[in-house]
Design a protein around this motif. Structure first.
Motif, PDB file in Angstrom:
ATOM      1  N   CYS A 154       9.025  14.525   6.075  1.00 44.36           N
ATOM      2  CA  CYS A 154       8.463  13.324   5.734  1.00 44.36           C
ATOM      3  C   CYS A 154       7.071  13.073   6.181  1.00 44.36           C
ATOM      4  CB  CYS A 154       9.315  12.059   6.215  1.00 44.36           C
ATOM      5  SG  CYS A 154       9.521  12.239   8.075  1.00 44.36           S
ATOM      6  N   ARG A 155       6.288  12.294   5.933  1.00 45.80           N
ATOM      7  CA  ARG A 155       5.073  11.945   6.562  1.00 45.80           C
ATOM      8  C   ARG A 155       5.452  11.333   7.759  1.00 45.80           C
ATOM      9  NH1 ARG A 155       0.029  10.397   2.525  1.00 45.80           N
ATOM     10  NH2 ARG A 155      -0.780   9.500   4.669  1.00 45.80           N
ATOM     11  N   ARG A 156       4.514  11.620   8.856  1.00 43.59           N
ATOM     12  CA  ARG A 156       4.789  10.907  10.250  1.00 43.59           C
ATOM     13  C   ARG A 156       3.743   9.666  10.322  1.00 43.59           C
ATOM     14  NH1 ARG A 156       9.770  11.969  12.360  1.00 43.59           N
ATOM     15  NH2 ARG A 156       8.843  10.820  14.175  1.00 43.59           N
ATOM     16  N   ASP A 157       2.967   9.473   9.372  1.00 40.70           N
ATOM     17  CA  ASP A 157       1.682   8.616   9.615  1.00 40.70           C
ATOM     18  C   ASP A 157       1.786   7.483   8.397  1.00 40.70           C
ATOM     19  OD1 ASP A 157       1.116  10.048   7.445  1.00 40.70           O
ATOM     20  OD2 ASP A 157      -0.831  10.336   7.990  1.00 40.70           O
ATOM     21  N   ILE A 158       3.020   7.109   7.945  1.00 38.01           N
ATOM     22  CA  ILE A 158       3.094   5.986   7.074  1.00 38.01           C
ATOM     23  C   ILE A 158       2.434   4.709   7.448  1.00 38.01           C
ATOM     24  CG2 ILE A 158       4.430   4.549   5.385  1.00 38.01           C
ATOM     25  CD1 ILE A 158       3.842   7.586   4.426  1.00 38.01           C
ATOM     26  N   GLY A 159       1.642   4.088   6.757  1.00 35.54           N
ATOM     27  CA  GLY A 159       0.935   2.706   7.313  1.00 35.54           C
ATOM     28  C   GLY A 159      -0.288   3.000   8.390  1.00 35.54           C
ATOM     29  N   GLN A 209       0.893  -1.156  -0.028  1.00 36.26           N
ATOM     30  CA  GLN A 209      -0.014  -0.027  -0.089  1.00 36.26           C
ATOM     31  C   GLN A 209       0.871   1.273  -0.026  1.00 36.26           C
ATOM     32  OE1 GLN A 209      -3.064   0.060   2.818  1.00 36.26           O
ATOM     33  NE2 GLN A 209      -4.420   0.476   1.420  1.00 36.26           N
ATOM     34  N   ASP A 210       0.547   2.208  -0.939  1.00 33.26           N
ATOM     35  CA  ASP A 210       1.304   3.298  -1.061  1.00 33.26           C
ATOM     36  C   ASP A 210       0.725   4.577  -0.573  1.00 33.26           C
ATOM     37  OD1 ASP A 210       3.044   5.258  -2.251  1.00 33.26           O
ATOM     38  OD2 ASP A 210       2.344   5.091  -4.239  1.00 33.26           O
ATOM     39  N   HIS A 211       1.287   5.714  -0.077  1.00 39.89           N
ATOM     40  CA  HIS A 211       0.834   6.804   0.282  1.00 39.89           C
ATOM     41  C   HIS A 211       1.035   7.910  -0.724  1.00 39.89           C
ATOM     42  CE1 HIS A 211       0.938   4.181   3.739  1.00 39.89           C
ATOM     43  NE2 HIS A 211       0.057   4.970   4.450  1.00 39.89           N
ATOM     44  N   LYS A 212       0.139   8.403  -1.442  1.00 35.09           N
ATOM     45  CA  LYS A 212       0.387   9.300  -2.669  1.00 35.09           C
ATOM     46  C   LYS A 212       0.357  10.912  -2.301  1.00 35.09           C
ATOM     47  CE  LYS A 212       0.302   6.878  -6.667  1.00 35.09           C
ATOM     48  NZ  LYS A 212       1.793   6.327  -6.576  1.00 35.09           N
ATOM     49  N   ARG A 213      -0.483  10.965  -1.207  1.00 32.72           N
ATOM     50  CA  ARG A 213      -0.440  12.556  -0.760  1.00 32.72           C
ATOM     51  C   ARG A 213       0.996  12.933  -0.147  1.00 32.72           C
ATOM     52  NH1 ARG A 213      -5.311  15.173  -1.799  1.00 32.72           N
ATOM     53  NH2 ARG A 213      -6.657  13.847  -3.051  1.00 32.72           N
ATOM     54  N   ALA A 214       1.239  14.149  -0.410  1.00 38.58           N
ATOM     55  CA  ALA A 214       2.381  14.786   0.436  1.00 38.58           C
ATOM     56  C   ALA A 214       2.420  14.724   1.997  1.00 38.58           C
ATOM     57  CB  ALA A 214       2.639  16.227  -0.098  1.00 38.58           C
ATOM     58  N   PHE A 215       1.237  15.106   2.569  1.00 37.88           N
ATOM     59  CA  PHE A 215       1.197  15.394   3.846  1.00 37.88           C
ATOM     60  C   PHE A 215       0.328  14.425   4.767  1.00 37.88           C
ATOM     61  CE2 PHE A 215       1.426  19.652   1.695  1.00 37.88           C
ATOM     62  CZ  PHE A 215       2.971  19.733   1.857  1.00 37.88           C
ATOM     63  N   ASP A 216       0.638  14.415   5.931  1.00 39.41           N
ATOM     64  CA  ASP A 216      -0.125  13.494   6.919  1.00 39.41           C
ATOM     65  C   ASP A 216      -1.698  13.540   6.840  1.00 39.41           C
ATOM     66  OD1 ASP A 216       2.205  13.180   7.828  1.00 39.41           O
ATOM     67  OD2 ASP A 216       2.050  13.481   9.964  1.00 39.41           O
ATOM     68  N   GLY A 217      -2.383  12.420   7.075  1.00 36.76           N
ATOM     69  CA  GLY A 217      -3.890  12.535   7.114  1.00 36.76           C
ATOM     70  C   GLY A 217      -4.117  12.390   5.233  1.00 36.76           C
ATOM     71  N   ASP A 218      -3.259  12.109   4.590  1.00 37.30           N
ATOM     72  CA  ASP A 218      -3.724  12.192   3.274  1.00 37.30           C
ATOM     73  C   ASP A 218      -3.972  13.336   2.587  1.00 37.30           C
ATOM     74  OD1 ASP A 218      -2.955   9.324   3.059  1.00 37.30           O
ATOM     75  OD2 ASP A 218      -4.759   8.880   3.337  1.00 37.30           O
ATOM     76  N   ARG A 219      -3.251  14.220   2.814  1.00 33.21           N
ATOM     77  CA  ARG A 219      -3.708  15.856   2.620  1.00 33.21           C
ATOM     78  C   ARG A 219      -2.355  16.211   1.456  1.00 33.21           C
ATOM     79  NH1 ARG A 219      -5.683  15.913   7.743  1.00 33.21           N
ATOM     80  NH2 ARG A 219      -7.799  16.293   7.909  1.00 33.21           N
ATOM     81  N   GLY A 220      -2.677  17.304   0.708  1.00 34.32           N
ATOM     82  CA  GLY A 220      -1.893  17.778   0.117  1.00 34.32           C
ATOM     83  C   GLY A 220      -1.601  17.369  -1.467  1.00 34.32           C
ATOM     84  N   PRO A 221      -0.837  17.771  -2.220  1.00 35.61           N
ATOM     85  CA  PRO A 221      -0.687  17.284  -3.682  1.00 35.61           C
ATOM     86  C   PRO A 221      -0.520  16.037  -3.712  1.00 35.61           C
ATOM     87  CG  PRO A 221       1.209  18.680  -2.925  1.00 35.61           C
ATOM     88  CD  PRO A 221       0.120  18.623  -1.886  1.00 35.61           C
ATOM     89  N   ASN A 222      -0.819  15.503  -4.791  1.00 37.75           N
ATOM     90  CA  ASN A 222      -0.243  14.033  -5.277  1.00 37.75           C
ATOM     91  C   ASN A 222       1.319  14.208  -5.530  1.00 37.75           C
ATOM     92  OD1 ASN A 222      -2.356  11.902  -4.949  1.00 37.75           O
ATOM     93  ND2 ASN A 222      -2.632  12.014  -7.082  1.00 37.75           N
TER      94      ASN A 222
END
Length: 427
Positions: free
Chosen positions: A411-416, A210-223
């Protein structure tokens, strides 16, 4: 064997790390490579867009197998040119690689072969595209038809956002990639990445991610091209994987073979798990980045014979073994990514980070300057960790991140997070 790996990102560092461990290997080169890959392979300053130069290097160095990492050389036909010159390569031909290089090609193939995917329309005229957006309403998805480094997709929450995306793409925001645009229905569900090695006729499923495409925590920000990933993806049960093979991958392989363009290489299937079952989000004609990093960490078997079997059409009796551990990677990127970002900032603390149990660092946009490591791109480092659970792998990865001294990075702090929530809920 003498092997040449093409590319310079985190995906290629993970591939170099895994190939370097193969008993079949005598010599590994990587073009152009990066500061991390230089520990696993001899980096050579080849322009991989110059196919004649790549072929000349293969001749001079008796290269026996070429592994193509990124999407651009596949779309440019590097595998076709290597094949014509008598060199075996891992990766699809230009014609088969249209699964990634043309969204429209893939959508039409899906329609013709009853492969489940989002409803769509294809546009070459911005006015017609804007009218379609107004008629459909939001949320809606706008995609550049061609290659845009994983950033050519806008999931628009409002009509205005969708129209702005249409104008940006037709206005040259992604260069040639946006000369044609595909507009799709928004699919509700959980997205996962499914990978299969293919030899033209047979397919061998790899692990899920599973990938995390958005730039910021909570799946926010640009792809982005991807800010982190983990494997396995709990949403991809055995039954779901079987459906993806049966309803997407095998019909696609049969269709391409019937067209005279058999698909050999890795097929990356973006899957949306909806209430109606799995639907195809997109195909990519290469390993995902950062998913490749977590797959290579979990693969117990030697990867090289599997890659060669794809090129030789010998996958039928092949199997791969995997570690049960979870792998998770956190991408550290230069501030400003996915927009404009500077180069040349100094990164410290890498050895201290790598000393944590279960941690492996893969380099993406780095370059060496004497003993120093400098940032040289948007996505710069992949901080990876293995663990018995997603929670443990995540904890180790962020422990390592916290040892890296790089003020210009983020970096994002919520990967996974989705899988961690599942574990905490006991499901």
């Amino acid at each position: 064997m003498h092997i040449l790996l093409l590319g310079s990102g985190g995906r290629e560092h993970a591939l170099a790390w895994k190939i370097a461990a193969s008993p079949l290997l005598t010599k590994l080169w990587c073009a152009p490579g990066n500061a991390g890959i230089a520990r696993e392979a001899e980096c050579v300053a080849l322009d991989i867009a110059d196919h004649a130069a790549v072929i000349d290097f293969c001749r001079r160095n008796a290269v026996e197998f070429v592994v193509v990492g990124p999407d651009a050389p596949i779309a440019a036909g590097i595998v076709d040119d290597l094949d014509a010159a008598g060199f075996k390569a891992f990766g699809p031909t230009k014609a088969a690689g249209r699964l990634e290089s043309s969204k429209t090609f893939t959508k039409e193939l899906c329609r013709a072969n009853n492969i489940p995917t989002a409803a769509y329309r294809h546009f070459t005229d911005p006015e017609a595209a804007r009218a379609y957006v107004r008629a459909q309403g939001a949320p809606i998805v706008v995609k550049a038809d061609g290659l845009a480094a994983g950033k050519g997709v806008v999931v628009a929450a409002t009509e205005d956002e969708a129209i702005a995306a249409v104008d940006m793409m037709f206005g040259g925001g992604f260069g040639e990639a946006g000369a044609e645009v595909v507009i799709e229905e928004f699919m509700l569900g959980e997205e996962a990445s499914f990978f299969a090695l293919c030899d033209g006729e047979h397919a061998l499923p790899l692990a899920t991610a599973q990938d995390h495409k958005r730039a910021f925590d909570g799946d926010r920000g640009p792809n982005t091209g991807g800010m982190g990933a983990y494997s396995p993806a709990p949403i991809m049960t055995e039954a779901m994987c079987a459906r993806v093979m049966e309803e997407m991958i095998m019909p696609t392989l049969r269709a391409l073979q019937a067209m005279g363009s058999p698909y050999r290489g890795v097929l990356y299937t973006g899957v949306m798990v909806t209430t109606e079952g799995p639907k195809l989000v997109e195909y990519n004609a290469r390993f995902g980045d950062p998913e490749c990093q977590v797959l290579m960490l979990r693969m117990m078997s030697d990867v090289l014979p599997a890659l060669i079997a794809c090129a030789d059409g010998q996958l039928k009796h092949f199997s791969l073994r995997w570690f049960d551990d979870v792998a998770l990677t956190v991408i550290m990127a230069t501030r400003g990514y996915p927009g404009e970002c500077g180069k040349g900032s100094v990164i410290e603390g890498l050895d201290e980070a790598a000393a944590i149990e279960g941690v492996e660092l893969f380099h993406a946009g780095t370059k060496a300057d004497g003993d120093r490591i400098l940032a040289n791109g948007g996505r710069v480092l992949n901080v990876c960790a293995l663990g018995k659970t997603v929670t443990e792998a995540q904890r180790r990865a962020y422990q390592a991140v916290d040892r890296i001294k790089w003020p210009d990075g983020f970096c994002r702090r919520d990967i996974g997070w989705q899988a961690v929530q599942r574990e905490q809920a006991g499901g």
